[in-house]
Motif scaffolding. Structure first.
Motif, mmCIF file in Angstrom:
data_model
loop_
_atom_site.group_PDB
_atom_site.id
_atom_site.type_symbol
_atom_site.label_atom_id
_atom_site.label_comp_id
_atom_site.label_asym_id
_atom_site.label_seq_id
_atom_site.Cartn_x
_atom_site.Cartn_y
_atom_site.Cartn_z
ATOM 1 N N CYS A 57 0.813 -1.216 0.000
ATOM 2 C CA CYS A 57 0.000 0.000 0.000
ATOM 3 C C CYS A 57 0.847 1.267 0.000
ATOM 4 O O CYS A 57 0.312 2.368 0.029
ATOM 5 C CB CYS A 57 -0.928 0.005 1.213
ATOM 6 S SG CYS A 57 -2.215 -1.244 1.110
ATOM 7 N N GLY A 58 2.163 1.103 -0.014
ATOM 8 C CA GLY A 58 3.034 2.258 -0.143
ATOM 9 C C GLY A 58 3.688 2.738 1.138
ATOM 10 O O GLY A 58 4.398 3.744 1.123
ATOM 11 N N GLU A 90 -6.089 7.329 1.713
ATOM 12 C CA GLU A 90 -6.150 8.521 0.858
ATOM 13 C C GLU A 90 -5.002 8.532 -0.149
ATOM 14 O O GLU A 90 -5.198 8.879 -1.316
ATOM 15 C CB GLU A 90 -6.135 9.795 1.710
ATOM 16 C CG GLU A 90 -7.413 10.007 2.500
ATOM 17 C CD GLU A 90 -8.669 10.033 1.635
ATOM 18 O OE1 GLU A 90 -8.647 10.661 0.551
ATOM 19 O OE2 GLU A 90 -9.669 9.416 2.030
ATOM 20 N N ALA A 91 -3.827 8.136 0.295
ATOM 21 C CA ALA A 91 -2.682 8.067 -0.625
ATOM 22 C C ALA A 91 -2.934 7.030 -1.707
ATOM 23 O O ALA A 91 -2.634 7.264 -2.887
ATOM 24 C CB ALA A 91 -1.407 7.743 0.153
ATOM 25 N N LEU A 96 -4.451 5.693 -7.300
ATOM 26 C CA LEU A 96 -5.406 5.069 -8.207
ATOM 27 C C LEU A 96 -5.896 6.085 -9.237
ATOM 28 O O LEU A 96 -5.987 5.779 -10.430
ATOM 29 C CB LEU A 96 -6.585 4.484 -7.427
ATOM 30 C CG LEU A 96 -7.686 3.829 -8.239
ATOM 31 C CD1 LEU A 96 -7.151 2.661 -9.058
ATOM 32 C CD2 LEU A 96 -8.811 3.362 -7.316
ATOM 33 N N GLU A 97 -6.191 7.283 -8.789
ATOM 34 C CA GLU A 97 -6.651 8.332 -9.711
ATOM 35 C C GLU A 97 -5.562 8.660 -10.725
ATOM 36 O O GLU A 97 -5.841 8.816 -11.920
ATOM 37 C CB GLU A 97 -7.068 9.582 -8.933
ATOM 38 C CG GLU A 97 -7.659 10.673 -9.795
ATOM 39 C CD GLU A 97 -8.860 10.235 -10.629
ATOM 40 O OE1 GLU A 97 -8.975 10.706 -11.787
ATOM 41 O OE2 GLU A 97 -9.679 9.426 -10.154
ATOM 42 N N GLU A 98 -4.323 8.757 -10.262
ATOM 43 C CA GLU A 98 -3.211 9.019 -11.186
ATOM 44 C C GLU A 98 -3.067 7.876 -12.188
ATOM 45 O O GLU A 98 -2.824 8.118 -13.375
ATOM 46 C CB GLU A 98 -1.911 9.201 -10.407
ATOM 47 C CG GLU A 98 -1.859 10.486 -9.609
ATOM 48 C CD GLU A 98 -0.658 10.554 -8.677
ATOM 49 O OE1 GLU A 98 0.244 9.678 -8.770
ATOM 50 O OE2 GLU A 98 -0.612 11.475 -7.854
ATOM 51 N N ALA A 99 -3.221 6.646 -11.733
ATOM 52 C CA ALA A 99 -3.131 5.495 -12.631
ATOM 53 C C ALA A 99 -4.250 5.529 -13.664
ATOM 54 O O ALA A 99 -4.033 5.216 -14.840
ATOM 55 C CB ALA A 99 -3.171 4.186 -11.830
ATOM 56 N N LYS A 100 -5.451 5.919 -13.238
ATOM 57 C CA LYS A 100 -6.565 6.034 -14.184
ATOM 58 C C LYS A 100 -6.266 7.088 -15.246
ATOM 59 O O LYS A 100 -6.546 6.890 -16.431
ATOM 60 C CB LYS A 100 -7.856 6.399 -13.442
ATOM 61 C CG LYS A 100 -8.468 5.269 -12.664
ATOM 62 C CD LYS A 100 -9.725 5.741 -11.948
ATOM 63 C CE LYS A 100 -10.359 4.672 -11.107
ATOM 64 N NZ LYS A 100 -11.520 5.150 -10.364
#
Length: 140
Positions: A57-58, A90-91, A96-100
């Motif tokens: 998860c980073g 949140e991270a 995920l949004e950046e990957a999308k």
């Protein structure tokens, strides 16, 4: 009790990673045999599973160590652990949004190339062919 090799196979981690996590304190109370080899019980394996998932998860090893320390302190740290998980969630959602967005860009790029290959539009993707006053704005 399980050996490093057993646990590596069980969890899909390298033996090196298991030793590293153990040395960094992510797996408390690991026992040793008479030859000083690590031996893992079910609780140790649970800590390794947790560390593996948090790392995916980073979270950094230091952050996981802090989280493990909080777990060992007990129920009085539940709120703080919860906040750590919220922050990590949140991270992950931001990633995920950046990957999308990257995937959307590549889908558009693929469609653009398909149009070029099908001779629907000329090739405007090669920087060697760009004219200074007519630089593309969306196909870099």
């Amino acid at each position: 009790m399980h050996t490093v090799k057993d646990v590596a196979k069980l969890l899909g981690l390298t033996e090196h990673t298991i030793r590293y996590y153990t040395d960094k304190g992510l797996v408390p109370n690991v026992q040793r045999d008479k030859n000083n080899n690590r031996l893992f019980n079910d609780e140790n394996i649970n800590f390794l599973i947790g560390a593996k998932n948090l790392k995916k998860c980073g979270m950094s090893v230091d952050e996981i160590k802090y989280y493990v320390d909080l777990c060992l302190e007990g129920d009085s740290t539940i709120q703080e652990r919860y906040e750590i998980i919220l922050t990590q969630k949140e991270a992950a959602l931001a990633q995920l949004e950046e990957a999308k967005q990257r995937a959307d860009f590549m889908i558009k790029k693929e469609l653009h190339y398909r149009d070029i290959l099908n001779k629907i539009i000329p090739d405007d993707t090669n920087p060697a062919k760009w004219v200074k006053d007519k630089l593309p704005t969306t196909h870099s």
